[in-house]
Design an enzyme around this catalytic site. Structure first.
Site, PDB file in Angstrom:
ATOM      1  N   ASP A 147       0.847  -1.200  -0.042  1.00  0.00           N
ATOM      2  CA  ASP A 147      -0.061  -0.215   0.059  1.00  0.00           C
ATOM      3  C   ASP A 147       0.910   1.171   0.229  1.00  0.00           C
ATOM      4  O   ASP A 147       2.067   1.160   0.272  1.00  0.00           O
ATOM      5  CB  ASP A 147      -0.876  -0.015   1.337  1.00  0.00           C
ATOM      6  CG  ASP A 147      -1.695   1.202   1.417  1.00  0.00           C
ATOM      7  OD1 ASP A 147      -2.272   1.696   0.418  1.00  0.00           O
ATOM      8  OD2 ASP A 147      -1.686   1.750   2.542  1.00  0.00           O
ATOM      9  N   ASP A 150      -0.106   5.169   0.891  1.00  0.00           N
ATOM     10  CA  ASP A 150      -0.789   6.155   2.013  1.00  0.00           C
ATOM     11  C   ASP A 150      -0.818   5.377   3.330  1.00  0.00           C
ATOM     12  O   ASP A 150      -1.568   4.441   3.603  1.00  0.00           O
ATOM     13  CB  ASP A 150      -1.986   6.966   1.703  1.00  0.00           C
ATOM     14  CG  ASP A 150      -1.651   7.926   0.626  1.00  0.00           C
ATOM     15  OD1 ASP A 150      -1.235   9.012   0.962  1.00  0.00           O
ATOM     16  OD2 ASP A 150      -2.063   7.613  -0.598  1.00  0.00           O
TER      17      ASP A 150
END
Length: 244
Positions: A63, A65
């Site tokens: 991922d 953020d």
């Protein structure tokens, strides 16, 4: 808003259950302007990646953020690492986005690359926001592929989920690292939860991941390694933040 901490469980049950702890009224990301974003995949559409260099290659989905970086519109006392122009929620045109790298993120990517892992960033953010950030984060070109919001799926009409099953990878050789358990809820046995990074300079979450992946040489089924790793972690200390 920080969701309640998950109960202490062991092994694969942690990854299976942790996605159920989401609360309501949770913090929305800067880029979450639904009017301006491409739609996620329909259930009958598949995203595929180019074949790996070798059938034995292990793929790590990361991922972006709050896992690798933290972004915001205004400076904070902790400072930031770089600035990009990107579209943000409620704003016309591109604005300055201040980006802080999670401690050891450069070392983490370097370590994975040296171990011949295939690195794929899979983010629920739109390409217009995430791509310029990744261009600056990955100066050495260590990330093999990038997947954005339009590669996610909608579940139950709203939840954005990263479905790893149709990406052309052997699930025995796949791991996903994400701070939002909803994103990996279709393949929890492949997931390593990570606490949400909010520009804490004393955050050392990536150190434990460097050690884990360094020790996975010769592992045939990464799901077994993940289960063993999670059974030895105190995941009750993780603050899981939803980015929906």
């Amino acid at each position: 808003m920080v969701a309640k901490k998950p109960p202490r469980k062991r092994g694969n049950r942690i990854a299976e259950k942790v996605h159920k702890i989401q609360g309501t009224g949770l913090r929305r990301p800067l880029f979450n302007d639904r009017r301006a974003l491409p739609p996620p995949l329909s259930p009958d559409t598949k995203t595929t990646l180019p074949p790996p260099l070798s059938p034995d290659t292990k793929t790590i989905f990361l991922d972006l953020d709050e896992t690798l970086i933290y972004s915001r519109k205004v400076p904070s006392p902790a400072g930031y690492d770089f600035v990009v122009k990107a579209p943000l929620r409620g704003r016309l045109g591109d604005v300055d986005v201040l980006v802080s790298k999670r401690p050891l993120v450069d070392e983490f990517l370097e370590s994975l690359s040296k171990k011949k892992y295939e690195i794929v960033v899979f983010t629920a953010a739109p390409k217009a926001y995430a791509s310029p950030i990744l261009d600056k984060l990955d100066r050495k070109g260590l990330i093999s592929h990038r997947l954005y919001r339009d590669s996610c799926r909608k579940v139950d009409g709203e939840e954005l989920v990263k479905d790893l099953s149709g990406l052309g990878r052997d699930m025995k050789r796949v791991v996903i690292v994400d701070d939002n358990p909803t994103r990996y809820s279709l393949q929890p046995e492949n997931a390593i939860p990570i606490s949400s990074f909010s520009n804490d300079v004393d955050d050392w979450e990536l150190k434990r991941l460097i050690e884990f992946f360094d020790a996975c040489d010769g592992v045939e089924d990464m799901r077994v390694a993940v289960k063993d790793f999670l059974s030895k972690q105190d995941l009750s200390t993780l603050d899981i933040i939803s980015t929906l």
